[in-house]
Structure formats: C-alpha cells, structure tokens
Motif scaffolding. Structure first.
Motif, short mmCIF file in Angstrom:
data_model
loop_
_atom_site.label_atom_id
_atom_site.label_comp_id
_atom_site.label_asym_id
_atom_site.label_seq_id
_atom_site.Cartn_x
_atom_site.Cartn_y
_atom_site.Cartn_z
N LEU A 152 1.13 3.28 -15.76
CA LEU A 152 1.24 1.52 -15.00
C LEU A 152 -0.17 0.70 -14.21
CD1 LEU A 152 4.78 0.99 -13.53
CD2 LEU A 152 4.25 1.28 -15.98
N THR A 153 -0.47 0.32 -14.52
CA THR A 153 -1.59 -1.06 -13.84
C THR A 153 -1.19 -1.30 -12.52
OG1 THR A 153 -2.45 -2.24 -15.44
CG2 THR A 153 -3.71 -0.43 -15.90
N GLU A 154 -1.35 -1.59 -11.96
CA GLU A 154 -1.46 -2.91 -10.97
C GLU A 154 -0.92 -3.87 -11.67
OE1 GLU A 154 -4.20 -3.23 -7.70
OE2 GLU A 154 -4.90 -1.39 -7.82
N THR A 155 -1.82 -4.82 -12.34
CA THR A 155 -1.32 -6.09 -13.35
C THR A 155 0.36 -5.81 -13.87
OG1 THR A 155 -3.10 -5.49 -14.27
CG2 THR A 155 -2.19 -7.72 -15.13
N ALA A 156 0.71 -4.44 -14.37
CA ALA A 156 1.80 -4.64 -14.35
C ALA A 156 2.97 -4.69 -13.11
CB ALA A 156 2.29 -3.55 -14.86
N ASP A 182 -5.77 3.24 -12.78
CA ASP A 182 -6.95 2.54 -12.58
C ASP A 182 -6.73 2.14 -10.53
OD1 ASP A 182 -7.45 2.88 -14.75
OD2 ASP A 182 -6.97 0.94 -15.95
N PHE A 183 -6.48 3.08 -10.51
CA PHE A 183 -6.42 3.07 -8.94
C PHE A 183 -7.33 2.46 -7.91
CE2 PHE A 183 -5.89 3.87 -4.07
CZ PHE A 183 -4.73 2.80 -4.06
N GLY A 184 -7.02 1.62 -7.49
CA GLY A 184 -8.45 1.45 -7.17
C GLY A 184 -9.05 0.11 -7.12
N THR A 185 -8.98 -0.58 -8.77
CA THR A 185 -9.73 -1.73 -9.70
C THR A 185 -9.00 -3.29 -9.12
OG1 THR A 185 -8.48 -1.51 -11.37
CG2 THR A 185 -10.28 -0.35 -10.82
N TYR A 187 -6.38 -5.95 -6.84
CA TYR A 187 -7.29 -6.29 -5.06
C TYR A 187 -5.76 -6.16 -4.29
CZ TYR A 187 -4.06 -9.50 -7.30
OH TYR A 187 -3.52 -10.07 -8.26
N SER A 188 -4.96 -5.37 -4.07
CA SER A 188 -4.25 -5.57 -3.40
C SER A 188 -3.18 -4.49 -3.16
CB SER A 188 -3.56 -6.55 -3.36
OG SER A 188 -2.81 -6.36 -4.64
N SER A 189 -3.88 -2.85 -3.82
CA SER A 189 -2.62 -2.26 -4.11
C SER A 189 -2.45 -1.49 -2.92
CB SER A 189 -4.44 -0.58 -4.31
OG SER A 189 -5.35 -2.02 -4.92
N LEU A 190 -3.59 -1.64 -1.78
CA LEU A 190 -2.46 -0.70 -0.31
C LEU A 190 -1.62 -1.62 -0.03
CD1 LEU A 190 -5.84 -0.06 1.21
CD2 LEU A 190 -4.58 1.58 0.01
N ASN A 191 -1.13 -3.11 -0.62
CA ASN A 191 -0.09 -3.36 -0.09
C ASN A 191 1.36 -3.35 -0.93
OD1 ASN A 191 -0.87 -5.59 1.93
ND2 ASN A 191 -1.79 -7.29 -0.08
N TYR A 192 1.69 -2.53 -1.97
CA TYR A 192 2.46 -2.24 -2.23
C TYR A 192 2.64 -0.53 -3.02
CZ TYR A 192 -0.14 -2.56 -6.42
OH TYR A 192 -0.45 -2.54 -6.97
N ILE A 203 -7.06 7.83 -10.09
CA ILE A 203 -8.02 7.39 -8.97
C ILE A 203 -8.77 6.74 -10.37
CG2 ILE A 203 -9.87 7.14 -7.11
CD1 ILE A 203 -8.19 9.80 -6.81
N ASP A 204 -9.57 5.39 -10.27
CA ASP A 204 -10.37 4.96 -11.39
C ASP A 204 -11.64 5.79 -11.53
OD1 ASP A 204 -10.17 2.76 -13.24
OD2 ASP A 204 -11.96 1.93 -12.00
N ARG A 205 -12.03 5.66 -12.46
CA ARG A 205 -13.23 6.43 -13.28
C ARG A 205 -14.09 5.76 -12.44
NH1 ARG A 205 -12.64 4.69 -18.34
NH2 ARG A 205 -14.13 3.19 -19.33
#
Ligand code: C2E
Ligand code: MG
Ligand code: MG
Ligand code: MG
Length: 286
Positions: A152-156, A182-185, A187-192, A203-205
C-alpha cells in the motif's frame, strides 16, 4: 491583473508551454481511458515478477508482481499511467481483481518458500466490496495467505485512515502481510506509521540515488532504525549498484530489490533464473 499576469507569462512563453503540456496530458489520459474501456483486459494484461533478495540467506524470499499492459492501440502502457486512469474512470475494482487473480495463479508455480507481493491501488482499501473480493480471491487460489504481502502507498492510508486500518486488520487476521510502499515520498509518514498494523516498509528507490553520500546514508539509516524500533522488516527498493547494496546492508537492511538483483520478468523466466541460482542438491546422473 489576470490579463497582465497572463500576458507577462505569455511573453516568457511559459503559459503556452504549460497549457500545451496540460492539453497533452489530458489527451493522453483520454486515449488511455478509451483504450482501457474497449480492452480485452484478460488477454492484454500480464504480470511480471521482480525478485526480492534476503541478504542473510542469499535466497530469493519473495517476488513483487508488476502489471504490464500491451494495448493493440497504444502499445505498452506503464502501470503508473493506466492505474491512475482506471481509478478515475471507475475501472480499478475490476482491474485490481483481474491482476490479483493472474498473480495468484502464477504464484502457484513458485517454490513454497517464496512469497508473492502485490500492489493495491489507493482506492482498493476504501471499498469494502474490493476488500471482500480480495479475501475471496486469495481463499479460492489455495495459496497460503502467509505467503502473500499486499503493498500500500501512503495515499491509500490518507484517503481514509480508519477504513484502511480496519481493512488491514481484516487482511492480517487471515495471515496476509502488509507493506507500506514508497516509504518517505509522502508528506506525513512519521505521523501514522506507528499507528498502523504493518509488517514491512519499502524504502523508496529515490533514497538509493544518494545512499553513497553522507546525507543520503544518514536518511536511509534513520529509516532502517525506525523499522527496527517498530519491529518491521525494511526492504530497500531500486538497488542498481553493488555500492548501494553494500551501503544498505552496512546499515542492517536485510531485504533488497532492484535491477542489480533482478529485473521484472515473466514467471517462466523467473523460474528459469531460480533453477540456475539453486542447482539440484544431488549431482545429476546422465
Ligand atoms: P512500485 O510498487 O514502487 O514498484 C517498483 C517500480 O520500480 C516498478 O516500476 C519497477 O519496475 C521499478 N524498479 C524496480 N527496480 C528498479 C531499479 O533498480 N531501478 C529503477 N529505476 N526502477 C526499478 P513499474 O513496474 O513501472 O511500476 C510502477 C508503479 O506502478 C509501481 O511502483 C506500483 O505503484 C504501480 N503498479 C505496478 N503494478 C501494479 C498493480 O498490479 N496494481 C497496482 N495498483 N499498481 C501497480
Ligand atoms: Mg510496490
Ligand atoms: Mg515502491
Ligand atoms: Mg511506486
């Protein structure tokens, strides 16, 4: 003001350039949509598989299914293009299920110790109908759900966090693993990231390009520390050089994927490659 702005922009040519690009993009999306709607999806789509290496055992631990569409009208259309269009024109549910069934059927040919990773669209988890159909497809395939990872991507997740959380819990109850792609691409990955029941982080290429610089190295090692603290497997995507491989391994990254390890390829080619990697234990007597 608008007219002034507009004429200034025009003088520099950027408005014309922008609207030209914009028009091209719209025309392109329409062409993809038309071709998609009249496509024989079952015949025109196939899955390719890219190996994921466990650097500790030096064995392929899983393969990621990547969709390939050859349209008689448009030729090869990359997944980044047609998935977005399928999402917008309401075809994503049927596209996801068609691709998943193909991947599950192909995966039956894999050795049982190798897992299957499959990408979901950001729309898929938001539809309970799709989630139920995914569960049914997995069950019908007979493949052990523990061998399956859904990416899953963060958008999901940002689309509907609560809904995604529920769907993930349901899928994991069956044994299916969940990877954040695509972790890290975002804007708020660390929030959730710590609030979700995840198994893996890819980890995103984009980070691999810089992994040989001090700054790039420290970013990748921070993400790997995070994975370790959360008890998640980190997978480095887009490994193209031995230097990148050594850099991520040096930071304790166990799982790697990228052109250096293997290209996305048809299942038959992947199986040939696996046979060459692992020669039979007994010498072959002719
Ligand atoms: P992704 O899931 O992040 O997949 C990795 C992409 O990176 C793939 O592109 C793969 O071919 C490419 N790649 C792998 N190793 C390397 C490398 O070493 N260097 C470089 N430069 N690229 C590498 P692809 O196949 O074009 O897919 C693009 C995206 O389309 C995927 O990104 C995924 O988000 C989406 N996608 C692919 N197949 C499916 C599918 O069946 N369903 C859905 N919903 N999305 C899909
Ligand atoms: Mg992926
Ligand atoms: Mg990815
Ligand atoms: Mg991607």
């Amino acid at each position: 003001d608008y007219a002034l702005y507009h004429s200034k922009e025009r003088k520099r040519g950027s408005t014309t350039l922008f609207s030209q690009e914009h028009e091209d993009a719209i025309r392109d999306a329409r062409a993809v949509e038309t071709a998609l709607q009249s496509a024989d999806l079952a015949a025109e789509m196939e899955m390719h598989y890219q190996p994921i290496l466990d650097t500790v055992t030096d064995r392929i631990t899983a393969v990621e299914a990547l969709a390939r569409w050859t349209s008689p009208k448009l030729g090869r259309v990359p997944p980044d293009r047609f998935i977005a269009v399928a999402e917008r024109c309401g075809m994503i549910h049927s596209v996801t299920l068609l691709l998943l069934r193909k991947a599950l059927a192909d995966a039956a040919r894999l050795p049982p110790e190798i897992g299957l990773s499959f990408n979901l669209s950001s729309h898929d988890l938001a539809s309970s109908e799709t989630v139920i159909a995914i569960l049914a497809a997995v069950r019908r395939s007979g493949l052990d759900p523990h061998r399956i990872t859904l990416e899953l991507t963060e958008t999901a997740l940002m689309r509907d966090f609560e809904g995604a959380q529920q769907a993930i819990t349901l899928l994991r109850a069956l044994g299916i693993k969940i990877a954040l792609d695509d972790f890290g691409t975002g804007y708020s990955s660390l929030n959730y990231v710590h609030r979700l029941p995840l198994d893996r982080i890819k980890i995103d290429r984009g980070f691999m390009a810089d992994v040989e610089t001090d700054l790039g190295r420290s970013v990748v090692s921070t993400i790997l520390d995070l994975c370790q603290n959360l008890g998640l497997d980190g997978i480095a995507e887009g490994i193209e050089t031995t230097e990148q491989l050594n850099a991520v391994r040096g930071h304790g990254c166990r799982y790697v994927q990228g052109y250096l390890i293997g290209m996305p390829q048809p299942m038959a080619d992947l199986l040939d490659g696996l046979r060459k990697m692992t020669p039979p234990a007994e010498p072959v007597v002719v």
